[in-house]
Every structure is written in C-alpha cells, then in structure tokens.
Design an enzyme around this catalytic site. Structure first.
Site, mmCIF file in Angstrom:
data_model
loop_
_atom_site.group_PDB
_atom_site.id
_atom_site.type_symbol
_atom_site.label_atom_id
_atom_site.label_comp_id
_atom_site.label_asym_id
_atom_site.label_seq_id
_atom_site.Cartn_x
_atom_site.Cartn_y
_atom_site.Cartn_z
ATOM 1 N N ASP A 573 25.733 85.800 -21.254
ATOM 2 C CA ASP A 573 25.063 85.592 -19.971
ATOM 3 C C ASP A 573 24.732 84.157 -19.541
ATOM 4 O O ASP A 573 25.351 83.608 -18.650
ATOM 5 C CB ASP A 573 23.783 86.436 -19.939
ATOM 6 C CG ASP A 573 24.073 87.917 -20.130
ATOM 7 O OD1 ASP A 573 25.191 88.248 -20.576
ATOM 8 O OD2 ASP A 573 23.206 88.751 -19.830
ATOM 9 N N GLU A 770 17.264 93.065 -30.663
ATOM 10 C CA GLU A 770 18.464 92.614 -29.943
ATOM 11 C C GLU A 770 18.971 91.261 -30.455
ATOM 12 O O GLU A 770 20.171 91.019 -30.548
ATOM 13 C CB GLU A 770 18.125 92.500 -28.445
ATOM 14 C CG GLU A 770 19.303 92.135 -27.558
ATOM 15 C CD GLU A 770 18.913 92.116 -26.082
ATOM 16 O OE1 GLU A 770 17.703 92.111 -25.777
ATOM 17 O OE2 GLU A 770 19.826 92.121 -25.240
HETATM 18 C C1 6A9 Z 1 19.872 95.211 -16.773
HETATM 19 C C2 6A9 Z 1 17.736 96.433 -16.827
HETATM 20 C C3 6A9 Z 1 15.556 99.175 -17.679
HETATM 21 C C4 6A9 Z 1 23.054 91.669 -22.408
HETATM 22 O O1 6A9 Z 1 23.846 94.945 -24.813
HETATM 23 C C5 6A9 Z 1 24.251 95.045 -23.503
HETATM 24 C C6 6A9 Z 1 24.345 93.690 -22.853
HETATM 25 C C7 6A9 Z 1 25.389 92.827 -23.563
HETATM 26 O O2 6A9 Z 1 26.672 93.353 -23.336
HETATM 27 C C8 6A9 Z 1 25.375 91.394 -23.119
HETATM 28 O O3 6A9 Z 1 26.250 90.639 -23.907
HETATM 29 N N1 6A9 Z 1 23.036 93.039 -22.869
HETATM 30 C C9 6A9 Z 1 23.988 90.815 -23.224
HETATM 31 O O4 6A9 Z 1 23.980 89.498 -22.773
HETATM 32 C C10 6A9 Z 1 22.008 93.846 -22.151
HETATM 33 C C11 6A9 Z 1 22.312 93.970 -20.683
HETATM 34 C C12 6A9 Z 1 21.337 94.789 -19.935
HETATM 35 C C13 6A9 Z 1 21.617 94.781 -18.462
HETATM 36 C C14 6A9 Z 1 20.823 95.810 -17.747
HETATM 37 C C15 6A9 Z 1 19.044 96.241 -16.145
HETATM 38 C C16 6A9 Z 1 17.352 97.841 -16.893
HETATM 39 O O5 6A9 Z 1 16.014 97.961 -17.221
#
Ligand code: 6A9
Length: 810
Positions: A573, A770
């Site tokens: 990100d 995480e």
């Molecule tokens: C936003 C919020 C209830 C961010 O693990 C999933 C992803 C990865 O693929 C990515 O590399 N995470 C990492 O930088 C989490 C992304 C969550 C986005 C959702 C909405 C909902 O709130």
C-alpha cells in the site's frame, strides 16, 4: 474399516470392473474428494457458522451471551467475530477440512470458555452428515453459577422445505428438538439439537412457570432472502418482543430475573429460519447433529463423541508428520502454538457466494497516459458506472476472520503455502475457484466482496473492483509447489490403484494419482497463460528513453491505479514510490512478479510437453532477467529500484530501500554466483537498514520515509515477505557459491527471530497479528490475523542449519 479405506474399496471395485478403469477411478476420487469438502465452518466471519459449499442449502450459526443482568446482553452478545478486548484469543486449536476440529473461544467478557467441536461423516449422495458439540465452562476466577443464554440459528437459503418435527410441551422442549428438511442440493435430512447436559438458571419468581428456563425454545420464521443473513437482528427482534410482554405486567422492583426476561416465544413450525434457545447455569454441553438421509443411519451423541476423539487423534498424528518442527522449535510449547496457527488458517477457509461491484466503464482516464493521470483517474472514479455483477462463488481462506473475512488475491497464494503441505487437493480446489472468477480478458478481482453480508463489512468507497487493477500473482507459487511435489511423487514410484488408500485419506489424491495430477495441470495451464498475457498487456510499462536491445524492450511494467501516496494494487500500500507519479515510471516489484509467472510457465509447459511455449517463455524470462539488471539495478545503492523519468525525460532510478529493492531475490530470480546477490544480502543483513531482532523491516531504517505517515509498509515487519526471504536464504545457503556462508548465517538468525516474534506475541496476547513492530516485536494493526502470519509453521518446519557446514566447506 476407516472412512478412507471404505471409499477406496468402492473406487477400486469400480476401477477394476471397467475397461477404462483408470479414468473411472480418477472420476471417483474426484467425486469423493469433492464430497469430503462439502460441509465446513465455511462462514469464517462468525465465531461458529456451518454451511455447505453450494449456494443454496442449509446453514447454521451460534450466538450467546451472559445474562446475569439486563444490560450485559448488549455488550456481550456474540455472533460475528470482532476485534477487541473481550476475548483472550479464540479460534481453532485443531482443524482438518476433511474431518473437522475443535475451536475454543476464551470469552473474557462473558466469563466463559466456549468450545465448538465439529465433525463430518461422509457417505451417501449429498455430502454426508456432520455434527457440532457446543460446550461451555466458566473461566477461571469466574463464579461457577454464571448464567448463559445460547441461540442456534438454522436457515435455509433458496428453495427447500424445513420444519420443526418434534411436538413441544406447553413451555418448550424438555428434551431433544428435531427439524426435518429437504432441498435439491441436500436431499432429505434431519437436524437435531440435543437436550444436552447442564443446570438451568433458577426461577423463583411468580413467572417461574410461564418463563421456565429448563426447556429449549424454538421460534420459526419465514424471512425474505435479504434479511435471512441478518441473524442477530432476527434474534434481537424476538428478544425485544419477549421483554415487552413482561415489561407490561411487572414493575421495576418486582422484575423477574434477566434470564427469564430474555426468553423468546416458543413458536415452532415451518420456515426458512429457526432460532433455537437454551439457557444454562454454569457448565453446559449440547450437540447439533445433521444427518443426511442418503448417508445412512442418523448420528447419535455417542457417535459424535467417538468422531471427535478420532478427529483429534488424526489431526495430532498428521500434524507431527507434515510439520515436523526442527531445532530449536521442537518443544511442546511450539507444537501447541503451531497447531493453533495452522488450524486457524485452515479453519478460516470459507465459501462465499453473491454479486460484487465492478466498474467496467473503461473510462479514458483509466488509461493513465496523461501526466496528471492520478487526478484523472480519481475524477473518473467519482462519476463511475459501477454495477453489480454475478453471482460469483469463491472457495478461499481469508486474511482475518474479524476484519477481512473475504478473499484477497495475493494473500491467498501465501495462505496456500502451509495448506498445500497439509492438503494439496484442497489447495488446488481453492486455486481453481479463484481462476473461475477470472474474466475473458484474464483479470481476477483483487478483493472479492461477494453478497450482502460481505458488503455490509466494507465502506462503500472500497467496494468497487476495477478490471485494470492487478495484484501480485502469488497463486503461481502454489502451482510451482504442486509441480515440485508432483515431480517428487513420480520419482518415488508411480501412484497406482494399489498405492492409493494406504494413506488415511484424500488430502493428496492429485499427487498420488498421476493421471489426476496431470489433468489438473493441463486444465489450469490455459488459465494461467490468460492471466499472464493480461499482465503483459495491461500493466505494460512505457520505456520511452530506452533503446537498447530490442528483444527486451517489452519486459517493463507499471502498476495501474496508484495515487500519490498509495499503490494498493502492489499489495504494499503506502510503500514509497517515485513522486510525483508518472505514466513513465517502471515498477521493479511488478517486473519481478511477471518474472515469477514466466519461470513457472516454463516449468509447466515443459512438464506438459508444449515445446513451443517453453521456447517463448524462456525468451521472455531472458528479457526479464536482462531488464531487471538494465532498467532497475543501481550499482551505487547496491539494490533494485523503481524507475521514473527525470526533468529531461531521461530514465532515472528512484531508490527507497526495503522490500521492493530485494524483490527479484525474494521471488527466486537470482542465481548463486551473481555478484548482485552479495550486495542484496548485505542490505538485508544490515541492522541499520533492514535486519532487526524481529524480522526484516519493510523499509530501511535509513529511509526518510521510515515510520512516517500511516506507517503501514514503512517499517513494520510482514510475514509473507519474510517467509520468501527465509526460503531464498535457505536455498542460497545450501547451494555452492561465494555467498553461501553469508546466506546461512542470515538464514539461521532470521528464522529464529521470526518464530520468536510471532510466538512471544501470541503467548502474551492470545492472537496472531497482521504485522510486527520493528522496534519492540509487538503484534499490531489487525488482531486475529491468521492469514499469512500462519506461514510461521512452515518456518518452524524448515531445516536447522546451525552447526551444519555449507556445501563448499565439505
Ligand atoms: C478496507 C476496511 C471493516 C492490506 O490482507 C489484505 C490486504 C493485503 O492484501 C494488503 O497487502 N490488507 C495489505 O496492504 C488489508 C486490506 C483491507 C482493506 C479493506 C476496508 C473494512 O473495515
């Protein structure tokens, strides 16, 4: 005879009876494989929710709350997994998708530990039977006589019949409650909620008779499809009605006990939703038993006891065999930790179904060919024509049950690394499910938010998927792994009818049965090619000032959809990128990922004997290796860098040292004798840059961006990148070459640091996280992040190189 032996004997009988026995055997294995995965806790967004892998069928979920005073129900009512202080950890202690497992929820807020044991018994024509044993024990230090109310929700999606069969007494059910149902996918079935064991709350009020607490209550409803999933709302409505009825007759000082107030009206009948309520004082236990009519005789509680015991034994045996932890992680504390990490990953696998929102406007601004493209794209998004598409279905594991209970493309490749060791057939099924969501162009949505329930968790602005957005193609890692294991399996003797069935079950029929394995590869290969060509077409970088060897001029890439501060599509990100963004920039991590795809395709095409493709892919790979060097290597900085155009429109490198700078190394595109490898290892091992006592930092400590702004990928330690690093270090440590000693030293230290970090944090908080803090090692951001953080089990199972000499020293 064990369950597996049973199906194998059926399969063998069919196999020998026919002339083309081999393919009938294959088909039968495929069918059985499918059947044994039919039911599961495939609603991972809730603490305990069972459903089949089919859009229309019966599904069930558990809710509960302590009910010692009127107010605590509001805070204490549990259904969907939530982050917070109310639990000291929860999740699967043991789990196998073929048999079942045990989950414990350490519910501090309600002072109770709840265990949900889940078992499956295959057989029949409709995916077999299953059972859940729900058990509660007051937590240490809590009074032994706390009062708990439980609700078991039973719902039927789509067409089908479902009704309560047992006749109640005047005040509910003193014994078992049976429901009978029928639907196209499930055939005839019964579902029994047993009376169970446990004391019931005292009732010394004058309401005692009407509001007894020792009976089970059932309230049947017929809900519209759009409300059926809103389980908690349905129960709250019933509770509200129950409270109103009492409020009417009683004063504040004459009020009945809360556990008498919160008793839903007993109203059993037919419907697509049934709420079953039980009240207990102190410890309790009851079963929910689903018996498929075509599966044979109905299961009883003593069957359930036996199955739970057997499931647990099988899990323990298989775990020690598959994840054979090496020094210094052989202790029993690591075994318990490892089981929990892995079981939560596998127990997080879910089945999702429904529509998703996609913007297929292909607006001109999305072309990003203008200098101010990021603004144009934002404008286009503001007036987009996103629409619901589908329904889609997806069988996948999830990054985090409470916060991201849905599929994420690049996370999934990492999830499947430990899963494929345990159950290759399931991993292959998940991969297939993802490729089924790919469109004709070769695009797979990065985040899959399918259906009302999934969308209810995501703010509107994050719901839309764009068909020009990519995400790292990590599913290729799984195919690579499969290829390698297939090769090994073939080398150690070809699988035949005779060797099948010697193992206890279906976890790896695709490896044991060569025909099945090869046909999988043949079927998936064109899909992989389509996705590959989509990357090459849509994520192509523009090499304006680059006029060296023509053959390689195509192999340069740029992530679409970035903004000034974020490149979500890359998965990293907020990792710093060239600034300001420009259509002339080139991203080294994307070139590396395309390199990974190319390398895998060479291998697969080779295995399938498609010589023409092998030659093509080899040419591409050569060009990629060439361009990684030519377009992205900085001799001055000693690492790989993104590229952009300077004020004179000339190619220039933009180096922010961190995960991106070592990406070609991480995805396996470097060779042991490459002098660049030495520089990369220096960067990785430098404590002033990437190395920390807790793992490899996402960004160098020396970077001006280290720890700044959102600080998501700007210093914290992330497991997936660290796992790739450990894997590559092991490779280089065990190959001969000038850097093998250095690689070995880093491997030994990094492996220990990572395991200890995740273990210590888990021990302290009860959770996997995480990411981990590079200064303290503390787990942070999303709690109960049992997705790629679970890779720690693979790391514990990797070779211990301490005290071993490198190849060159022998
Ligand atoms: C936003 C919020 C209830 C961010 O693990 C999933 C992803 C990865 O693929 C990515 O590399 N995470 C990492 O930088 C989490 C992304 C969550 C986005 C959702 C909405 C909902 O709130």
């Amino acid at each position: 005879m064990g369950r597996l032996a049973q199906w194998v004997s059926v399969a063998l009988a069919i196999g020998t009876a026919a002339a083309d026995g081999e393919s009938i055997l294959t088909a039968e294995i495929g069918r059985q494989n499918n059947q044994s995965l039919f039911w599961g806790p495939y609603k991972p967004n809730v603490y305990f929710g069972v459903r089949p892998r089919t859009p229309e069928g019966l599904w069930t979920g558990l809710m509960w709350s302590k009910v010692d005073d009127y107010g605590e129900v509001q805070q204490g009512f549990r259904y969907t997994c939530e982050q917070g202080e109310h639990a000291h950890g929860y999740g699967w202690d043991e789990f196998d998708a073929r048999h079942g497992g045990i989950q414990t929820i350490h519910d501090k807020g309600n002072s109770i530990d709840i265990t949900t044991s889940f078992v499956k018994v295959t057989g029949g024509e409709h995916g077999g039977s299953w059972a859940a044993r729900i058990k509660g024990v007051p937590r240490d230090g809590a009074p032994k006589d706390i009062n708990t109310m439980l609700y078991y929700y039973i719902a039927q999606d789509g067409d089908g019949e479902l009704a309560v069969e047992t006749a109640p007494t005047e005040f509910g059910y003193p014994g078992d409650v049976a429901l009978k149902g029928n639907s196209k996918s499930l055939g005839d079935y019964t579902l029994v909620v047993t009376e169970g064991k446990g004391k019931h709350p005292t009732t010394d009020h004058d309401l005692a008779k009407r509001r007894k607490t020792d009976t089970t209550l059932v309230h049947s409803l017929q809900l519209p499809e759009s409300e059926l999933w809103q389980t908690k709302a349905a129960v709250f409505k019933l509770l509200q009605a129950a409270a109103m009825e009492i409020q009417h007759d009683y004063e504040e000082d004459n009020a009945p006990f809360p556990w008498q107030v919160y008793r839903i009206a007993n109203n059993p009948g037919a419907g697509n939703a049934h709420v079953v309520q039980k009240n207990f004082q102190g410890e309790f236990e009851f079963d929910v038993i689903f018996s498929s009519a075509s599966g044979g005789k109905q299961l009883t509680s003593s069957d359930v006891t036996r199955e739970i015991k057997q499931t647990s034994e099988l899990f323990g045996q298989r775990f020690s065999k598959i994840f054979d932890f090496k020094a210094p992680f052989e202790g029993s504390k690591y075994l318990k930790f490892g089981k929990s990490m892995f079981a939560n990953l596998l127990g997080g696998v879910g089945y999702f179904h429904g529509e998703q929102i996609i913007d297929r406007s292909y607006a001109e601004e999305y072309e990003e060919d203008d200098e101010r493209f990021w603004e144009g794209a934002a404008e286009a998004r503001a007036r987009q024509k996103a629409a619901l598409e589908g329904p889609y279905e997806l069988f996948t594991s999830v990054p985090s049950r409470p916060f991201f209970p849905r599929g994420f493309l690049w996370d999934e490749g990492f999830h499947l690394m430990p899963i494929s060791d345990w159950d290759m057939d399931l991993a292959l099924d998940v991969v297939k499910s993802w490729y089924n969501t790919m469109d004709d162009d070769g695009w797979i949505p990065r985040e899959q938010i399918l259906g009302h329930e999934a969308r209810s968790k995501v703010p509107a602005e994050f719901q839309i998927q764009y068909p020009h957005y990519a995400n790292p193609p990590t599913l290729f890692l799984v195919i690579e792994d499969f290829m390698e294991q297939l090769r090994k399996a073939n080398g150690s003797g070809k699988a035949t009818k005779e060797t099948l069935g010697q193992e206890d079950d279906l976890h790896d029929a695709h490896l044991k049965n060569t025909e099945l394995g090869e046909s999988y590869l043949r079927n998936i290969y064109p899909l992989l090619q389509r996705q590959y060509q989509w990357f090459r077409r849509t994520q192509r970088g523009d090499i304006k000032t680059y006029d060296r060897e023509a053959f390689s001029s195509r192999e340069a890439y740029r992530w679409r959809g970035r903004t000034e501060t974020h490149c979500l599509t890359s998965g990293l990100d907020d990792y710093p990128r060239p600034s300001p963004p420009s259509p002339g920039e080139l991203h080294v991590d994307l070139l590396a990922w395309v390199g990974l795809m190319t390398k895998s395709l060479v291998n697969i095409a080779d295995a399938l004997g498609i010589a023409e493709d092998v030659a093509d892919m080899e040419k591409n790979l050569e060009a990629i290796e060439h361009n990684l060097n030519d377009l992205h290597w900085s001799e001055k900085e000693g690492c790989f860098c993104d590229a952009s155009l300077d004020d004179f429109e000339e190619h220039t490198l933009v180096c922010h040292k961190g995960y991106i700078s070592i990406m070609p190394f991480l995805v396996g595109l470097m060779k042991p004798k490459d002098p660049k490898l030495g520089r990369i290892l220096d960067l990785l091992g430098d404590e002033e840059h990437l190395f920390s006592p807790y793992g490899i930092r996402s960004l160098s400590k020396q970077s001006e961006f280290y720890g700044t702004e959102e600080n998501y990928w700007r210093s914290p330690i992330w497991m997936p990148m660290n796992y790739l690093a450990v894997k590559q270090l092991h490779y280089f440590a065990t190959q001969s070459g000038p850097h093998s000693q250095k690689a070995r030293d880093l491997y030994i230290r990094l492996r220990k640091n990572l395991v200890n970090t995740v273990y210590n944090s888990w021990k302290e908080t009860g959770f996997a996280w995480e990411q981990y803090n590079p200064e303290t090692g503390a787990g942070q951001r999303t709690q109960h992040f049992t997705g790629w953080t679970s890779l720690v089990v693979k790391i514990m199972a990797m070779e211990d190189l301490e005290g071993k000499k490198s190849r060159d020293e022998l």
